[in-house]
Design a protein around this motif. Structure first.
Motif, PDB file in Angstrom:
ATOM      1  N   VAL A  13      -2.630   8.476  -2.868  1.00  0.00           N
ATOM      2  CA  VAL A  13      -3.332   7.422  -2.121  1.00  0.00           C
ATOM      3  C   VAL A  13      -2.342   6.567  -1.345  1.00  0.00           C
ATOM      4  O   VAL A  13      -2.582   6.201  -0.181  1.00  0.00           O
ATOM      5  N   THR A  14      -1.214   6.237  -1.975  1.00  0.00           N
ATOM      6  CA  THR A  14      -0.191   5.420  -1.318  1.00  0.00           C
ATOM      7  C   THR A  14       0.360   6.127  -0.087  1.00  0.00           C
ATOM      8  O   THR A  14       0.522   5.512   0.978  1.00  0.00           O
ATOM      9  N   ALA A  15       0.638   7.414  -0.225  1.00  0.00           N
ATOM     10  CA  ALA A  15       1.191   8.172   0.903  1.00  0.00           C
ATOM     11  C   ALA A  15       0.219   8.202   2.079  1.00  0.00           C
ATOM     12  O   ALA A  15       0.609   7.978   3.237  1.00  0.00           O
ATOM     13  N   ILE A  16      -1.054   8.466   1.801  1.00  0.00           N
ATOM     14  CA  ILE A  16      -2.055   8.534   2.870  1.00  0.00           C
ATOM     15  C   ILE A  16      -2.272   7.162   3.506  1.00  0.00           C
ATOM     16  O   ILE A  16      -2.339   7.034   4.738  1.00  0.00           O
ATOM     17  N   THR A  17      -2.351   6.118   2.687  1.00  0.00           N
ATOM     18  CA  THR A  17      -2.590   4.765   3.195  1.00  0.00           C
ATOM     19  C   THR A  17      -1.440   4.294   4.079  1.00  0.00           C
ATOM     20  O   THR A  17      -1.656   3.814   5.202  1.00  0.00           O
ATOM     21  N   LEU A  18      -0.209   4.417   3.577  1.00  0.00           N
ATOM     22  CA  LEU A  18       0.951   3.982   4.359  1.00  0.00           C
ATOM     23  C   LEU A  18       1.109   4.812   5.631  1.00  0.00           C
ATOM     24  O   LEU A  18       1.512   4.289   6.678  1.00  0.00           O
ATOM     25  N   SER A  19       0.753   6.088   5.558  1.00  0.00           N
ATOM     26  CA  SER A  19       0.844   6.942   6.748  1.00  0.00           C
ATOM     27  C   SER A  19      -0.149   6.505   7.823  1.00  0.00           C
ATOM     28  O   SER A  19       0.186   6.456   9.011  1.00  0.00           O
ATOM     29  N   LEU A  20      -1.371   6.185   7.402  1.00  0.00           N
ATOM     30  CA  LEU A  20      -2.377   5.714   8.375  1.00  0.00           C
ATOM     31  C   LEU A  20      -1.969   4.385   8.989  1.00  0.00           C
ATOM     32  O   LEU A  20      -2.152   4.152  10.190  1.00  0.00           O
ATOM     33  N   ILE A  21      -1.408   3.498   8.148  1.00  0.00           N
ATOM     34  CA  ILE A  21      -0.949   2.193   8.655  1.00  0.00           C
ATOM     35  C   ILE A  21       0.161   2.380   9.685  1.00  0.00           C
ATOM     36  O   ILE A  21       0.261   1.624  10.655  1.00  0.00           O
ATOM     37  N   SER A  22       0.989   3.385   9.496  1.00  0.00           N
ATOM     38  CA  SER A  22       2.054   3.666  10.458  1.00  0.00           C
ATOM     39  C   SER A  22       1.538   4.407  11.680  1.00  0.00           C
ATOM     40  O   SER A  22       1.960   4.136  12.809  1.00  0.00           O
ATOM     41  N   TRP A  23       0.602   5.346  11.464  1.00  0.00           N
ATOM     42  CA  TRP A  23       0.201   6.248  12.541  1.00  0.00           C
ATOM     43  C   TRP A  23      -0.649   5.566  13.604  1.00  0.00           C
ATOM     44  O   TRP A  23      -0.337   5.653  14.805  1.00  0.00           O
TER      45      TRP A  23
END
Length: 337
Positions: A13-23
């Motif tokens: 969940v952390t990986a997906i969330t932080l990735s969306l926040i960056s992307w």
């Protein structure tokens, strides 16, 4: 649900969330960066050329590297784990592009140092010609410095977050895995960050000397110095984000290489997986946040943003098109007369 399952779920969940926040903000911001740094007010500045080129590399990071790494870490889907050619080229290119992006920001710091110098010979080195040459040399140098990855990256058997042994595209087990971790920490985090801080400090000293030696005598000089100050602020903000974002990733890589031969429990593997997901995802903020940092810290940049945004709206484009047609009609009428 056990603690191990909770940690593994939190990692995904952390990986997906932080990735969306960056992307999402990254795509918008970097595209706007390209438009703004090619505007007449900024495109003749050598510092802007470094920012622009860095934005191109960051676009590759956000559009290609970030989605691939997110899918790999969250869904365990990576073709590089099963094909040696993809393994070598993907790892090599992904490393090189991110390193080049950071070094281009360092070169912008170096340019500000030259540009602010009271020595006329140093100031003359701050030019578009020098910037183009330096960018080419830097890109070629980093490509060569990381070329050993093509030889020593292999598909090895590693332990995943569930404690199972699976094929993984990684550096060759042994001395080289420790070497590449230290090598990448040096060239991706420590070396560019330290040089950024050094040239930032020297630039501030140059500015203080200018205030004492070179009085402001004209409106043009005032505008020029104001632009320099804003570019320096933008650069400082970018440097701080790069340092804060990239160091955890490099430290985690070094830790992983030193502890690879230690027997670990499933719980510890899950803990390290969570820490690794955070450390691997946070660096993307260094590549996606530049537009927002520049907007917050540089009024010259904000002015260019305000100028370019109206042209993005359909109504504005229609008005410009209509006014252009009207001018053409008037010129035709005058010619007929």
């Amino acid at each position: 649900m056990s603690y191990i399952d909770q940690l593994n779920t939190a990692a995904s969940v952390t990986a997906i969330t932080l990735s969306l926040i960056s992307w999402v903000p990254g795509v918008i911001g970097l595209v706007l960066n390209v438009f703004i740094f090619t505007r007449p007010a900024l495109r003749h500045e050598p510092c802007s050329l470094y920012f622009l080129t860095s934005s191109y590399f960051n676009l590759f990071v956000i559009f290609i590297i970030l989605p691939v790494r997110t899918v790999t870490s969250s869904l365990n889907m990576d073709l590089g784990n099963y094909n040696i050619v993809i393994c070598k080229m993907e790892s090599y290119i992904f490393y090189v592009v991110r390193v080049i992006s950071c070094w281009l920001i360092m070169l912008a710091c170096f340019d500000r140092f030259l540009h602010s110098s009271t020595n006329i010979r140093k100031r003359q080195l701050s030019s578009l010609k020098t910037a183009r040459l330096t960018i080419v040399i830097t890109i070629i140098s980093i490509i060569i410095l990381y070329s050993h990855m093509v030889i020593y990256y292999k598909i090895t058997d590693d332990v995943n977050k569930l404690g199972n042994i699976i094929p993984t595209c990684n550096a060759q087990i042994g001395i080289y895995r420790t070497f590449i971790a230290m090598w990448h920490m040096t060239f991706y985090s420590l070396c560019p960050s330290c040089l950024m801080l050094v040239f930032g400090y020297l630039t501030l000293n140059n500015i203080r000397q200018q205030r004492q030696v070179l009085p402001i005598t004209s409106v043009n000089n005032q505008i020029h110095r104001r632009t320099d100050r804003y570019l320096l602020r933008m650069l400082t903000a970018q440097v701080l984000v790069i340092i804060i974002s990239t160091l955890p990733f490099s430290i985690y890589r070094v830790y992983s290489s030193f502890t690879i031969n230690i027997a670990k429990s499933t719980f510890r593997i899950a803990q390290e997986n969570l820490a690794g997901q955070i450390a691997n995802t946070v660096p993307y903020f260094a590549h996606s946040s530049s537009f927002y940092l520049y907007t917050l810290t540089g009024s010259v940049f904000r002015k260019e943003v305000c100028k370019i945004i109206p042209y993005c709206s359909p109504r504005r484009r229609n008005r410009v098109h209509m006014s252009h047609n009207q001018r053409n009609q008037i010129s035709v009428v005058q010619i007929d007369r």
